[in-house]
Scaffold this motif. Structure first.
Motif, PDB file in Angstrom:
ATOM      1  N   VAL A 136       0.837  -1.195   0.000  1.00  0.00           N
ATOM      2  CA  VAL A 136       0.000   0.000   0.000  1.00  0.00           C
ATOM      3  C   VAL A 136       0.874   1.249   0.000  1.00  0.00           C
ATOM      4  O   VAL A 136       1.932   1.281   0.642  1.00  0.00           O
ATOM      5  CB  VAL A 136      -0.956  -0.002   1.220  1.00  0.00           C
ATOM      6  CG1 VAL A 136      -0.184   0.081   2.540  1.00  0.00           C
ATOM      7  CG2 VAL A 136      -1.973   1.131   1.130  1.00  0.00           C
ATOM      8  N   ALA A 137       0.440   2.234  -0.749  1.00  0.00           N
ATOM      9  CA  ALA A 137       1.096   3.540  -0.774  1.00  0.00           C
ATOM     10  C   ALA A 137       0.028   4.600  -0.555  1.00  0.00           C
ATOM     11  O   ALA A 137      -0.993   4.621  -1.251  1.00  0.00           O
ATOM     12  CB  ALA A 137       1.805   3.766  -2.118  1.00  0.00           C
ATOM     13  N   PHE A 138       0.235   5.455   0.435  1.00  0.00           N
ATOM     14  CA  PHE A 138      -0.755   6.489   0.728  1.00  0.00           C
ATOM     15  C   PHE A 138      -0.060   7.727   1.259  1.00  0.00           C
ATOM     16  O   PHE A 138       1.153   7.715   1.514  1.00  0.00           O
ATOM     17  CB  PHE A 138      -1.811   5.986   1.725  1.00  0.00           C
ATOM     18  CG  PHE A 138      -1.272   5.592   3.071  1.00  0.00           C
ATOM     19  CD1 PHE A 138      -1.287   6.484   4.127  1.00  0.00           C
ATOM     20  CD2 PHE A 138      -0.777   4.317   3.295  1.00  0.00           C
ATOM     21  CE1 PHE A 138      -0.803   6.133   5.387  1.00  0.00           C
ATOM     22  CE2 PHE A 138      -0.301   3.944   4.541  1.00  0.00           C
ATOM     23  CZ  PHE A 138      -0.309   4.851   5.582  1.00  0.00           C
ATOM     24  N   GLY A 139      -0.804   8.802   1.394  1.00  0.00           N
ATOM     25  CA  GLY A 139      -0.229  10.077   1.824  1.00  0.00           C
ATOM     26  C   GLY A 139      -0.919  10.614   3.060  1.00  0.00           C
ATOM     27  O   GLY A 139      -2.078  10.277   3.349  1.00  0.00           O
ATOM     28  N   LYS A 165      -0.290   6.135  15.121  1.00  0.00           N
ATOM     29  CA  LYS A 165      -1.094   5.008  15.587  1.00  0.00           C
ATOM     30  C   LYS A 165      -1.457   4.076  14.434  1.00  0.00           C
ATOM     31  O   LYS A 165      -1.402   2.850  14.565  1.00  0.00           O
ATOM     32  CB  LYS A 165      -2.374   5.516  16.263  1.00  0.00           C
ATOM     33  CG  LYS A 165      -2.127   6.302  17.540  1.00  0.00           C
ATOM     34  CD  LYS A 165      -3.440   6.779  18.137  1.00  0.00           C
ATOM     35  CE  LYS A 165      -3.208   7.568  19.428  1.00  0.00           C
ATOM     36  NZ  LYS A 165      -4.483   8.056  19.998  1.00  0.00           N
ATOM     37  N   VAL A 166      -1.817   4.660  13.292  1.00  0.00           N
ATOM     38  CA  VAL A 166      -2.201   3.838  12.143  1.00  0.00           C
ATOM     39  C   VAL A 166      -1.024   3.009  11.652  1.00  0.00           C
ATOM     40  O   VAL A 166      -1.138   1.791  11.447  1.00  0.00           O
ATOM     41  CB  VAL A 166      -2.743   4.730  11.009  1.00  0.00           C
ATOM     42  CG1 VAL A 166      -2.901   3.926   9.717  1.00  0.00           C
ATOM     43  CG2 VAL A 166      -4.078   5.352  11.400  1.00  0.00           C
ATOM     44  N   VAL A 167       0.117   3.655  11.457  1.00  0.00           N
ATOM     45  CA  VAL A 167       1.282   2.939  10.921  1.00  0.00           C
ATOM     46  C   VAL A 167       1.743   1.853  11.893  1.00  0.00           C
ATOM     47  O   VAL A 167       2.080   0.728  11.488  1.00  0.00           O
ATOM     48  CB  VAL A 167       2.423   3.925  10.614  1.00  0.00           C
ATOM     49  CG1 VAL A 167       3.692   3.178  10.208  1.00  0.00           C
ATOM     50  CG2 VAL A 167       2.001   4.883   9.493  1.00  0.00           C
ATOM     51  N   ALA A 168       1.750   2.161  13.188  1.00  0.00           N
ATOM     52  CA  ALA A 168       2.151   1.160  14.182  1.00  0.00           C
ATOM     53  C   ALA A 168       1.202  -0.040  14.169  1.00  0.00           C
ATOM     54  O   ALA A 168       1.639  -1.192  14.261  1.00  0.00           O
ATOM     55  CB  ALA A 168       2.196   1.790  15.570  1.00  0.00           C
ATOM     56  N   GLN A 200       4.107  -8.451   7.090  1.00  0.00           N
ATOM     57  CA  GLN A 200       4.619  -8.916   5.813  1.00  0.00           C
ATOM     58  C   GLN A 200       4.392  -7.905   4.681  1.00  0.00           C
ATOM     59  O   GLN A 200       5.013  -8.019   3.626  1.00  0.00           O
ATOM     60  CB  GLN A 200       3.951 -10.252   5.429  1.00  0.00           C
ATOM     61  CG  GLN A 200       2.513 -10.144   4.927  1.00  0.00           C
ATOM     62  CD  GLN A 200       1.483  -9.989   6.033  1.00  0.00           C
ATOM     63  OE1 GLN A 200       1.838  -9.801   7.198  1.00  0.00           O
ATOM     64  NE2 GLN A 200       0.218 -10.063   5.680  1.00  0.00           N
ATOM     65  N   ILE A 201       3.511  -6.936   4.879  1.00  0.00           N
ATOM     66  CA  ILE A 201       3.221  -6.001   3.780  1.00  0.00           C
ATOM     67  C   ILE A 201       4.213  -4.837   3.808  1.00  0.00           C
ATOM     68  O   ILE A 201       4.839  -4.545   4.831  1.00  0.00           O
ATOM     69  CB  ILE A 201       1.775  -5.483   3.831  1.00  0.00           C
ATOM     70  CG1 ILE A 201       1.560  -4.536   5.018  1.00  0.00           C
ATOM     71  CG2 ILE A 201       0.792  -6.626   3.876  1.00  0.00           C
ATOM     72  CD1 ILE A 201       1.582  -3.101   4.646  1.00  0.00           C
ATOM     73  N   ARG A 202       4.336  -4.188   2.663  1.00  0.00           N
ATOM     74  CA  ARG A 202       5.199  -3.021   2.545  1.00  0.00           C
ATOM     75  C   ARG A 202       4.338  -1.770   2.423  1.00  0.00           C
ATOM     76  O   ARG A 202       3.355  -1.760   1.684  1.00  0.00           O
ATOM     77  CB  ARG A 202       6.118  -3.149   1.329  1.00  0.00           C
ATOM     78  CG  ARG A 202       7.148  -4.261   1.440  1.00  0.00           C
ATOM     79  CD  ARG A 202       8.019  -4.310   0.208  1.00  0.00           C
ATOM     80  NE  ARG A 202       7.207  -4.528  -0.987  1.00  0.00           N
ATOM     81  CZ  ARG A 202       7.684  -4.470  -2.229  1.00  0.00           C
ATOM     82  NH1 ARG A 202       8.949  -4.160  -2.438  1.00  0.00           N
ATOM     83  NH2 ARG A 202       6.893  -4.691  -3.270  1.00  0.00           N
ATOM     84  N   MET A 203       4.742  -0.721   3.122  1.00  0.00           N
ATOM     85  CA  MET A 203       4.058   0.565   3.048  1.00  0.00           C
ATOM     86  C   MET A 203       4.994   1.616   2.470  1.00  0.00           C
ATOM     87  O   MET A 203       6.191   1.611   2.753  1.00  0.00           O
ATOM     88  CB  MET A 203       3.611   1.039   4.436  1.00  0.00           C
ATOM     89  CG  MET A 203       2.410   0.334   4.995  1.00  0.00           C
ATOM     90  SD  MET A 203       1.865   1.114   6.558  1.00  0.00           S
ATOM     91  CE  MET A 203       3.201   0.618   7.640  1.00  0.00           C
ATOM     92  N   ARG A 204       4.436   2.509   1.667  1.00  0.00           N
ATOM     93  CA  ARG A 204       5.180   3.688   1.223  1.00  0.00           C
ATOM     94  C   ARG A 204       4.337   4.907   1.567  1.00  0.00           C
ATOM     95  O   ARG A 204       3.178   4.999   1.161  1.00  0.00           O
ATOM     96  CB  ARG A 204       5.473   3.648  -0.276  1.00  0.00           C
ATOM     97  CG  ARG A 204       6.290   4.854  -0.754  1.00  0.00           C
ATOM     98  CD  ARG A 204       6.806   4.651  -2.172  1.00  0.00           C
ATOM     99  NE  ARG A 204       5.732   4.389  -3.104  1.00  0.00           N
ATOM    100  CZ  ARG A 204       4.959   5.352  -3.630  1.00  0.00           C
ATOM    101  NH1 ARG A 204       5.137   6.618  -3.288  1.00  0.00           N
ATOM    102  NH2 ARG A 204       4.006   5.044  -4.487  1.00  0.00           N
ATOM    103  N   LEU A 205       4.907   5.815   2.332  1.00  0.00           N
ATOM    104  CA  LEU A 205       4.171   6.971   2.831  1.00  0.00           C
ATOM    105  C   LEU A 205       4.682   8.249   2.173  1.00  0.00           C
ATOM    106  O   LEU A 205       5.891   8.455   2.044  1.00  0.00           O
ATOM    107  CB  LEU A 205       4.319   7.096   4.346  1.00  0.00           C
ATOM    108  CG  LEU A 205       4.060   5.839   5.174  1.00  0.00           C
ATOM    109  CD1 LEU A 205       4.238   6.142   6.651  1.00  0.00           C
ATOM    110  CD2 LEU A 205       2.674   5.296   4.895  1.00  0.00           C
ATOM    111  N   GLU A 206       3.774   9.110   1.779  1.00  0.00           N
ATOM    112  CA  GLU A 206       4.103  10.450   1.290  1.00  0.00           C
ATOM    113  C   GLU A 206       3.573  11.440   2.321  1.00  0.00           C
ATOM    114  O   GLU A 206       2.377  11.460   2.612  1.00  0.00           O
ATOM    115  CB  GLU A 206       3.447  10.710  -0.069  1.00  0.00           C
ATOM    116  CG  GLU A 206       3.932   9.831  -1.198  1.00  0.00           C
ATOM    117  CD  GLU A 206       5.168  10.388  -1.875  1.00  0.00           C
ATOM    118  OE1 GLU A 206       5.580  11.512  -1.523  1.00  0.00           O
ATOM    119  OE2 GLU A 206       5.721   9.696  -2.745  1.00  0.00           O
TER     120      GLU A 206
END
Length: 303
Positions: free
Chosen positions: A94-97, A109-112, A120-126
């Motif tokens: 998932v990638a979100f901003g 809180k959300v990311v934690a 196991q999933i990868r996150m990309r944050l903007e």
């Protein structure tokens, strides 16, 4: 029958307005690319582009086809992604901003929670202001973003879901020269105001109070609320931020809110923004649900 690659060629030429640049983008030689465009025009019996030296512009028929092609290619990409997720039985990455305030209030809180529940999933944050996040969304580099939404353009392609209100106030360090008690806005400006980008609605409120000049050029404007808070703790700068963002600092007695009777109650209007016709990935839906849960919890607690 025109295929997806041909639609992609038409869209690329409309964006580049130059045959050589468009050909390079789709990894074709210029003669081969030109033949592709000519073949499409021949199939349709329409002239899609006006050719001028150094410039190519869509005709009215071309502009009509470009808009439809853009939507068709968008849906094709969504379908490919959704099928891949379905076949793999995966939640997907998932990638979100996040805008400045959601980043420091709900974001941790959300990311934690995501990292704890789905390691196991990868996150990309903007992390940026809404204008830059909107660009990323339209380029499909992120699936959604959470930010202040009042200044978003009216665009039928956008789906905006209200998330929460965050009350905003002016804060100073505990031993600031502006002591406890009531103050006027005219007393605040000489110390300089630090803020993130203010919504037009808030600027209008301050303008009616005769303060638009001071807020048009704040002493410090940045998209990092944590930096603003540190500046407020170490200098006489007055910080405009939300109650939720500084709740811990206020509870510790490090920052205090200024009592400004002439200033009406102001809020940051947070929302979730995505593209209307794009189906969110399974993981994006779970992240959105977390934002909604934590936002509801923050409102219920009165933070």
């Amino acid at each position: 029958m025109i295929n997806l690659n041909q639609y992609r060629h038409v869209l690329t030429l409309a964006e580049e307005r130059h045959f050589a640049r468009a050909a390079e983008r789709v990894h074709l030689s210029q003669p081969a690319f030109s033949r592709s465009i000519q073949a499409i025009e021949a199939q349709l019996g329409l002239r899609l582009f006006e050719r001028q030296p150094g410039d190519v512009r869509p005709t009215p028929a071309g502009a009509f086809l470009v808009e439809r092609a853009r939507r068709l290619l968008f849906e094709a990409r969504c379908l490919e992604r959704d099928l891949a997720l379905y076949l793999d039985h995966q939640l997907g990455d998932v990638a979100f901003g996040m805008g400045p305030m959601p980043n420091v209030t709900l974001g941790p809180k959300v990311v934690a929670e995501v990292r704890q529940a789905y390691p196991q999933i990868r996150m990309r944050l903007e992390i940026s202001n809404w204008a830059l996040l909107l660009e990323r969304l339209q380029l499909e580099e992120i699936e959604f973003f959470v930010a202040e939404v009042r200044d978003l353009p009216q665009d039928a392609a956008l789906q905006v879901e209200p998330l929460m209100r965050q009350a905003g106030r002016f804060y100073v360090r505990a031993d600031h020269p502006l002591g406890p008690g009531e103050h006027r806005l005219a007393e605040v400006w000489p110390y300089g105001v630090g803020t993130t980008r203010l919504p037009a609605a808030l600027k209008a409120v301050l303008g009616r109070l005769g303060s638009e000049d001071a807020l048009a050029q704040p002493a410090l404007e940045c998209d990092d609320p944590r930096l603003l808070h540190q500046i407020g703790l170490s200098t006489d700068t007055v910080i405009a931020t939300t109650e939720l963002a500084v709740a811990d600092l206020v509870q510790q007695g490090l920052l205090r809110a200024l009592h400004l009777p002439e200033l009406p109650v102001v809020h940051a209007e947070m929302g979730i923004v995505c593209l209307r016709h794009r189906t969110p990935s399974p993981m994006a839906l779970k992240v959105i649900e977390l934002f909604q849960r934590f936002a509801l919890g923050a409102q219920d607690s009165g933070a």
